[in-house]
Design a protein around this motif. Structure first.
Motif, PDB file in Angstrom:
ATOM      1  N   THR A  40       3.333  12.269  14.420  1.00 54.39           N
ATOM      2  CA  THR A  40       2.239  11.309  14.314  1.00 54.39           C
ATOM      3  C   THR A  40       2.923  10.131  13.744  1.00 54.39           C
ATOM      4  O   THR A  40       2.761   8.924  14.228  1.00 54.39           O
ATOM      5  CB  THR A  40       0.868  11.774  14.018  1.00 54.39           C
ATOM      6  OG1 THR A  40       0.549  12.931  14.754  1.00 54.39           O
ATOM      7  CG2 THR A  40      -0.023  10.699  14.112  1.00 54.39           C
ATOM      8  N   THR A  43       5.097   8.282  15.818  1.00 55.08           N
ATOM      9  CA  THR A  43       4.329   7.787  16.962  1.00 55.08           C
ATOM     10  C   THR A  43       3.893   6.252  16.602  1.00 55.08           C
ATOM     11  O   THR A  43       3.645   5.214  17.314  1.00 55.08           O
ATOM     12  CB  THR A  43       3.465   8.708  17.527  1.00 55.08           C
ATOM     13  OG1 THR A  43       3.806   9.813  17.875  1.00 55.08           O
ATOM     14  CG2 THR A  43       2.920   8.300  18.973  1.00 55.08           C
ATOM     15  N   VAL A  56      -3.148   4.166  15.981  1.00 59.91           N
ATOM     16  CA  VAL A  56      -2.634   5.244  16.514  1.00 59.91           C
ATOM     17  C   VAL A  56      -3.046   6.516  15.685  1.00 59.91           C
ATOM     18  O   VAL A  56      -2.483   6.609  14.640  1.00 59.91           O
ATOM     19  CB  VAL A  56      -1.256   5.429  17.096  1.00 59.91           C
ATOM     20  CG1 VAL A  56      -0.832   6.614  17.533  1.00 59.91           C
ATOM     21  CG2 VAL A  56      -0.810   4.205  18.024  1.00 59.91           C
ATOM     22  N   HIS A  76      -0.151   8.912  24.468  1.00 61.80           N
ATOM     23  CA  HIS A  76       0.213   9.764  23.273  1.00 61.80           C
ATOM     24  C   HIS A  76      -0.540  11.276  23.495  1.00 61.80           C
ATOM     25  O   HIS A  76      -1.605  11.241  23.611  1.00 61.80           O
ATOM     26  CB  HIS A  76       0.012   9.115  22.012  1.00 61.80           C
ATOM     27  CG  HIS A  76       0.089   9.892  20.794  1.00 61.80           C
ATOM     28  ND1 HIS A  76      -0.645   9.728  19.470  1.00 61.80           N
ATOM     29  CD2 HIS A  76       1.153  10.949  20.455  1.00 61.80           C
ATOM     30  CE1 HIS A  76      -0.127  10.543  18.740  1.00 61.80           C
ATOM     31  NE2 HIS A  76       0.931  11.188  19.193  1.00 61.80           N
ATOM     32  N   VAL A 104       4.742  10.041  25.005  1.00 58.27           N
ATOM     33  CA  VAL A 104       5.190  10.471  23.528  1.00 58.27           C
ATOM     34  C   VAL A 104       4.307  11.973  23.325  1.00 58.27           C
ATOM     35  O   VAL A 104       3.201  11.999  23.396  1.00 58.27           O
ATOM     36  CB  VAL A 104       5.049   9.654  22.420  1.00 58.27           C
ATOM     37  CG1 VAL A 104       5.420  10.268  20.949  1.00 58.27           C
ATOM     38  CG2 VAL A 104       5.860   8.250  22.723  1.00 58.27           C
TER      39      VAL A 104
END
Ligand SMILES: Nc1ncnc2c1ncn2[C@@H]1O[C@H](COP(=O)(O)OP(=O)(O)OP(=O)(O)O)[C@@H](O)[C@H]1O
Ligand SMILES: [Mg+2]
Length: 158
Positions: A40, A43, A56, A76, A104
């Motif tokens: 994460t 990302t 995010v 995501h 992703v």
């Protein structure tokens, strides 16, 4: 294979941001590594590189979260909660994989054959001393091109 070592969250996110500057619509990036490895975190850096300002967060309870305020959309996904059941529960992944944005995917291994053939994989491991090792591999021409671009932008000493 392209390997990087990052000693901080910032370093991981800076690398991810460079990749975020390169990715194109239809690219698929699979992130693997243990819980807390940094998928994460990576990302978030990639989103920054896309110019996404919306924060995010981990999409564990939503499975798929879309961010539309960057250069191209970011899809995501976090498949962890679906686990082994993921392959029996096609949530319309292809709409994302072959869509206008970059996908992703955390815990992509659960999607198995549902994944496109041409994809970039980043495997993150916690190194001794607490840093992270990021190993990138490509499984097709599109991903290979992206990997070469990343290597040019972020040369490694390996
Ligand atoms: N060099 C580093 N790169 C990335 N994260 C780091 C690094 N050093 C420490 N960390 C920490 O590791 C944690 C990574 O958490 P993150 O949520 O990104 O992992 P994850 O792989 O997404 O886990 P999960 O499988 O639970 O989704 C964060 O708490 C972050 O601060
Ligand atoms: Mg995560």
């Amino acid at each position: 294979m392209l390997t990087y070592q990052t000693e901080s969250v910032d370093a991981t996110q800076d690398l991810a941001a460079r990749l975020g500057e390169l990715v194109q619509g239809g690219d698929v990036l699979c992130l693997s590594g243990d819980l807390g490895a940094g998928k994460t975190t990576f990302t978030q850096g990639l989103a920054r590189g896309l110019g996404i300002e919306e924060p995010v967060s981990s999409p564990t309870f939503t499975i798929i979260k879309e961010y539309d305020d960057g250069r191209i959309p970011l899809y995501h996904m976090d498949i962890y909660r679906l686990g082994e059941a993921a392959v029996h529960e096609d949530l319309g992944y292809d709409e994302y994989f072959y869509g206008e944005g970059v996908s992703v995917i955390e815990w992509s291994e659960y999607l198995d054959d549902l994944l496109p053939e041409d994809r970039l994989l980043a495997h993150i491991t916690i190194a001794e001393g607490g840093g992270r090792t990021l190993q990138f591999t490509a499984t097709g021409p599109r991903a290979t091109a992206r990997l070469k671009e990343l290597e040019q932008l972020c040369p490694t000493s390996h």
